[in-house]
Scaffold this motif. Structure first.
Motif, PDB file in Angstrom:
ATOM      1  N   GLY A 265       0.833  -1.188   0.000  1.00  0.00           N
ATOM      2  CA  GLY A 265       0.000   0.000   0.000  1.00  0.00           C
ATOM      3  C   GLY A 265       0.866   1.235   0.000  1.00  0.00           C
ATOM      4  O   GLY A 265       2.099   1.155  -0.009  1.00  0.00           O
ATOM      5  N   PRO A 266       0.253   2.420   0.024  1.00  0.00           N
ATOM      6  CA  PRO A 266       1.037   3.652   0.028  1.00  0.00           C
ATOM      7  C   PRO A 266       1.781   3.840   1.344  1.00  0.00           C
ATOM      8  O   PRO A 266       1.324   3.379   2.395  1.00  0.00           O
ATOM      9  N   MET A 267       2.920   4.520   1.307  1.00  0.00           N
ATOM     10  CA  MET A 267       3.706   4.791   2.509  1.00  0.00           C
ATOM     11  C   MET A 267       4.154   6.245   2.485  1.00  0.00           C
ATOM     12  O   MET A 267       4.213   6.869   1.425  1.00  0.00           O
ATOM     13  N   SER A 268       4.477   6.779   3.675  1.00  0.00           N
ATOM     14  CA  SER A 268       4.921   8.173   3.748  1.00  0.00           C
ATOM     15  C   SER A 268       6.190   8.284   4.582  1.00  0.00           C
ATOM     16  O   SER A 268       6.412   7.523   5.524  1.00  0.00           O
ATOM     17  N   ILE A 269       7.006   9.262   4.194  1.00  0.00           N
ATOM     18  CA  ILE A 269       8.228   9.611   4.916  1.00  0.00           C
ATOM     19  C   ILE A 269       8.083  11.056   5.361  1.00  0.00           C
ATOM     20  O   ILE A 269       7.862  11.947   4.535  1.00  0.00           O
ATOM     21  N   THR A 270       8.172  11.299   6.664  1.00  0.00           N
ATOM     22  CA  THR A 270       8.120  12.665   7.166  1.00  0.00           C
ATOM     23  C   THR A 270       9.420  12.971   7.899  1.00  0.00           C
ATOM     24  O   THR A 270      10.217  12.080   8.197  1.00  0.00           O
ATOM     25  N   GLY A 271       9.607  14.241   8.223  1.00  0.00           N
ATOM     26  CA  GLY A 271      10.818  14.655   8.917  1.00  0.00           C
ATOM     27  C   GLY A 271      11.035  16.132   8.699  1.00  0.00           C
ATOM     28  O   GLY A 271      10.637  16.691   7.671  1.00  0.00           O
ATOM     29  N   ALA A 272      11.666  16.786   9.662  1.00  0.00           N
ATOM     30  CA  ALA A 272      11.925  18.221   9.557  1.00  0.00           C
ATOM     31  C   ALA A 272      12.926  18.494   8.443  1.00  0.00           C
ATOM     32  O   ALA A 272      13.535  17.580   7.868  1.00  0.00           O
ATOM     33  N   ALA A 273      13.115  19.766   8.133  1.00  0.00           N
ATOM     34  CA  ALA A 273      14.048  20.165   7.081  1.00  0.00           C
ATOM     35  C   ALA A 273      15.447  19.622   7.371  1.00  0.00           C
ATOM     36  O   ALA A 273      15.925  19.665   8.505  1.00  0.00           O
ATOM     37  N   GLY A 274      16.102  19.085   6.331  1.00  0.00           N
ATOM     38  CA  GLY A 274      17.482  18.629   6.462  1.00  0.00           C
ATOM     39  C   GLY A 274      17.655  17.213   6.943  1.00  0.00           C
ATOM     40  O   GLY A 274      18.785  16.761   7.148  1.00  0.00           O
ATOM     41  N   THR A 275      16.551  16.463   7.130  1.00  0.00           N
ATOM     42  CA  THR A 275      16.661  15.111   7.670  1.00  0.00           C
ATOM     43  C   THR A 275      16.855  14.044   6.591  1.00  0.00           C
ATOM     44  O   THR A 275      16.938  12.862   6.908  1.00  0.00           O
ATOM     45  N   GLY A 276      16.916  14.430   5.335  1.00  0.00           N
ATOM     46  CA  GLY A 276      17.234  13.471   4.282  1.00  0.00           C
ATOM     47  C   GLY A 276      16.045  12.765   3.671  1.00  0.00           C
ATOM     48  O   GLY A 276      16.197  11.668   3.123  1.00  0.00           O
ATOM     49  N   LYS A 277      14.863  13.385   3.725  1.00  0.00           N
ATOM     50  CA  LYS A 277      13.677  12.768   3.118  1.00  0.00           C
ATOM     51  C   LYS A 277      13.865  12.614   1.605  1.00  0.00           C
ATOM     52  O   LYS A 277      13.578  11.554   1.035  1.00  0.00           O
ATOM     53  N   THR A 278      14.333  13.682   0.965  1.00  0.00           N
ATOM     54  CA  THR A 278      14.511  13.650  -0.488  1.00  0.00           C
ATOM     55  C   THR A 278      15.563  12.629  -0.882  1.00  0.00           C
ATOM     56  O   THR A 278      15.400  11.899  -1.870  1.00  0.00           O
ATOM     57  N   VAL A 279      16.650  12.548  -0.111  1.00  0.00           N
ATOM     58  CA  VAL A 279      17.704  11.569  -0.379  1.00  0.00           C
ATOM     59  C   VAL A 279      17.143  10.155  -0.286  1.00  0.00           C
ATOM     60  O   VAL A 279      17.396   9.307  -1.157  1.00  0.00           O
ATOM     61  N   ALA A 280      16.370   9.886   0.761  1.00  0.00           N
ATOM     62  CA  ALA A 280      15.778   8.551   0.920  1.00  0.00           C
ATOM     63  C   ALA A 280      14.841   8.235  -0.242  1.00  0.00           C
ATOM     64  O   ALA A 280      14.842   7.109  -0.772  1.00  0.00           O
ATOM     65  N   LEU A 281      14.034   9.209  -0.651  1.00  0.00           N
ATOM     66  CA  LEU A 281      13.093   8.994  -1.750  1.00  0.00           C
ATOM     67  C   LEU A 281      13.841   8.746  -3.058  1.00  0.00           C
ATOM     68  O   LEU A 281      13.457   7.889  -3.863  1.00  0.00           O
ATOM     69  N   LEU A 282      14.927   9.479  -3.267  1.00  0.00           N
ATOM     70  CA  LEU A 282      15.733   9.316  -4.475  1.00  0.00           C
ATOM     71  C   LEU A 282      16.348   7.914  -4.538  1.00  0.00           C
ATOM     72  O   LEU A 282      16.283   7.226  -5.565  1.00  0.00           O
TER      73      LEU A 282
END
Length: 692
Positions: A265-282
């Motif tokens: 199913g769908p999943m979400s990644i949250t976190g404050a600025a600078g925590t590497g969300k975009t890096v993990a998604l990439l």
């Protein structure tokens, strides 16, 4: 067969080494796989000069030495440091290099230096048996379970305050410091361990190792500081282009967990600025692309902002060029336009000037009377409610949820609807659409089967997606087909700067039980992180759905100077202060001019910078920051710099109406915009405010 793992600090400084040394390291890695004791490697013992008997030296050209740690169990060797002969051996002589007996993490520490640091910073005057510091509640066994090396437990016992812990954390192994800081911030010990080790709480168990020199299981666990290099070709691939972005190689175990997480199913990644969300998604996009069975399957990676999409598109080939063609990277508005055009639409997106003209035509209509609110408020109502929610009928408008908007009764909504209907009619007459209208139309095209779904959809910055934007993601994902990993989204309610909150569940994206938060900040110093959080002090921030975000245990991995507040009488003084600040940083050799950014853009500031002899560069829409290739202090709006980062940021907030001068009464979106601006800064932050 022997393996050689390399430490992150070796990578970080690799480009500074002489070319001959770099080439020799590649040869050394190749030979290690065959025979680590090959005389050509020159590996030799240093037991007489080293505290840790596992330390070995390896000969490199020009008098350089590699510090290699030999295993006592297993056949994995660790390359942990490279420097000139004397400096390399001085660095290693008093350190311990061990696998922790509880967490299984590889650790480097100096027990003597740690104890000396504690004696210098400890504040025993704040301690009393009746007011013990939180870490004092942990037994020695619990401290060891938390990842503290046995030799450092006495030092941790001396910690009496948050300040002591901050100072001591510089000497502790990374994951050990993360666990202790998380526990001191309010996490349970198991929660802090799970965050640091990238595991589920119930799965956090003691690792069985035979001793500190047992390296036999290092290649089987997620290592934040170690990577296996399988020969010269692999090393060349890592260092392609002559540079290294650590984000490509080293992931926090929590990030690695999210990259490889299999979900139904769908999943979400949250976190404050600078925590590497975009890096993990990439990394997750590349990970999923490598597992595709059908070469015709495609993966969609979509962002809200144009500039971030351009940046990510360039990153994919650097992660893995073999899968780049199967990952489509775009931003939401471009995605909507593409789908609409393939669905047969031949029109255009209305420009701001055209929208203004259409609204003026609406207000000139003599039949538009009895307005329930001001004209500007009605235009905002259309943008944030009618357009963003894809509302096409009066009945839908009467029943829609208007989260974050002023209360409006059914009678007032009925009075407002003719205004919205007139504006939509004028758009249709001129074959124009708004951006949100294009997103709505794109969703209808997909729902009607006129545009194919993607095998996996990943979306960043979803806190700024409208309801229709989220519905478009759901439509493009195989949510109802029973396939794994259909949709992955990432975002942060702290950084919502375009619209009020829209829960994912309203768009049919159910992530309950499949949502995880990142808490370690890599981009900004702890001082800047804390300052930025204070901008949003007292506000409840959502978790992208119907829950609230908890910042307990959030922290940065490095410290820096306290942000500087500069009260200014007026904007000319502000321009002088910022220009002098930037000039001082550049002349001191602290930063290059392209590593400094001023926001928002103001002509007076640009003129002041140029008067001080500094070049300037205005950040452009739909263009990647050219970096050192284009010198100049960066200038851009707060929205424009979203998704970027700089070593130093100046926030020009002297204007009377700027939210920084009255945070108590500022609206949420303005506060979030300034939070975003502050968190673009890595090391230095200057905020100019109105002098009271």
């Amino acid at each position: 067969m022997a393996q050689l793992m390399m430490h992150a600090k070796v990578f970080k400084n690799f480009y500074k080494l002489p070319t001959k040394v770099q080439k020799k390291v590649a040869t050394l890695i190749e030979k290690f796989q065959v025979d680590p004791w090959d005389p050509a490697i020159g590996l030799h013992g240093l037991q007489e000069t080293m505290l840790d008997g596992k330390v070995r030296g390896a000969d490199l050209p020009d008098g350089y030495r590699a510090i290699v740690i030999a295993p006592e169990q297993g056949d994995t060797f660790l390359l942990v440091h490279i420097d000139s002969h004397d400096r390399a051996y001085d660095w290693a002589k008093n350190k311990r290099f061990e696998v922790h007996g509880s967490t299984g993490a590889f650790q480097i520490f100096d027990a003597q230096a740690t104890q000396q640091a504690v004696q210098q910073v400890a504040t025993p005057k704040t301690y009393s048996p009746g007011n013990r510091y939180v870490l004092q509640q942990l037994s020695d066994d619990e401290l060891f379970h938390a990842g503290v090396p046995q030799m450092l437990i006495p030092a941790v016992r001396e910690v009496r305050s948050d300040y002591d812990l901050d100072m001591l954390s510089k000497y502790l192994p990374d994951e050990c410091a993360e666990v202790l800081i998380g526990y001191a911030a309010g996490l349970s010990l198991d929660e802090a361990l799970a965050q640091a080790l990238g595991s589920e709480i119930e799965a956090t168990t003691t690792v069985a190792v035979e001793g500190p020199g047992d390296f036999s299981k290092l290649t089987q666990r997620s290592n934040r500081d170690l990577v296996i290099v399988d020969g010269e070709d692999a090393l060349k691939a890592i260092f392609q282009g002559g540079s290294l972005e650590e984000w490509r190689i080293f992931l926090h175990p929590r990030q690695r967990q999210l990259v490889e997480w299999e979900v139904n199913g769908p999943m979400s990644i949250t976190g404050a600025a600078g925590t590497g969300k975009t890096v993990a998604l990439l990394h997750r996009a590349v990970h999923l692309a490598r597992k595709l069975d059908n070469p015709k399957d495609k993966i969609l990676l979509v962002t809200f902002s144009t500039n971030l999409a351009i940046t990510l598109k360039g990153y994919i080939p650097r992660l893995d060029p073999t899968v780049a063609d199967q990952i489509e990277v775009t931003h939401l508005n471009q995605l909507a336009r593409t789908i609409c055009q393939r669905g047969g639409w031949k029109g255009r997106i209305a420009s701001p000037e055209e929208r203004d003209d259409l609204w003026n035509e609406v207000w000139a209509d003599p039949t538009i009377t009895g307005l329930p609110m001001s004209k500007l408020d009605l235009q905002e109502e259309f943008n944030l409610v009618v357009d963003a929610n894809g509302i096409e009928t009066e009945e839908a408008y009467l029943t829609t949820v208007r989260t974050g908007r002023p209360r409006l009764g059914r009678k007032q909504r009925r009075e407002a609807w003719p205004v919205f209907k007139a504006f939509k009619r004028l758009l249709l007459k001129r074959n124009l659409m708004t951006f949100e209208g294009a997103i709505h139309q794109a969703r209808l095209v997909v729902d009607q089967g006129n545009f194919p779904q993607f095998r996996h959809v990943l979306a960043d910055e979803v806190q700024d997606f409208s309801l229709e934007g989220l519905r478009l993601l759901a439509a493009l994902s195989p949510l109802g087909d029973g396939q794994v990993n259909p949709l992955s989204v990432a975002g942060d309610g702290h950084q919502r700067i375009y619209r009020t909150r829209v829960p994912l569940s309203r768009a049919g994206i159910e992530v309950r039980g499949r949502s995880k938060r990142l808490k370690v900040n890599y981009r900004t110093s702890e001082q800047i992180r804390r300052f930025a959080e204070q901008i949003l002090d007292g506000l409840d921030v959502d978790d992208l759905d119907d829950g609230k975000t908890s910042t307990v245990g959030d922290r940065s991995v490095f410290t820096g100077p306290t942000p500087e507040i500069a009260p200014c009488t007026d904007e000319p003084e502000e321009a002088r202060v910022i220009a002098q600040w930037a000039k001082t940083l550049v002349e001191a050799g602290q930063f290059s001019d392209h590593e400094i950014c001023v926001t928002p853009y103001k002509p007076d500031i640009r003129a002041a910078l140029q008067a001080e002899g500094l070049k300037t560069y205005e950040l452009q829409p739909r263009q990647e920051d050219p970096g050192p290739e284009e010198p100049g202090v960066r200038l851009g709006t707060m929205k424009r710099i979203k998704g970027l980062e700089f070593k130093a940021i100046a926030m020009a907030c002297t204007g009377d109406t700027d939210a920084m001068n009255d945070l108590t009464n500022a609206n949420l979106l303005d506060k979030c915009e300034r939070y975003v601006a502050a968190t673009r800064a890595r090391e230095s932050l200057l905020i100019c405010v109105q002098k009271s």
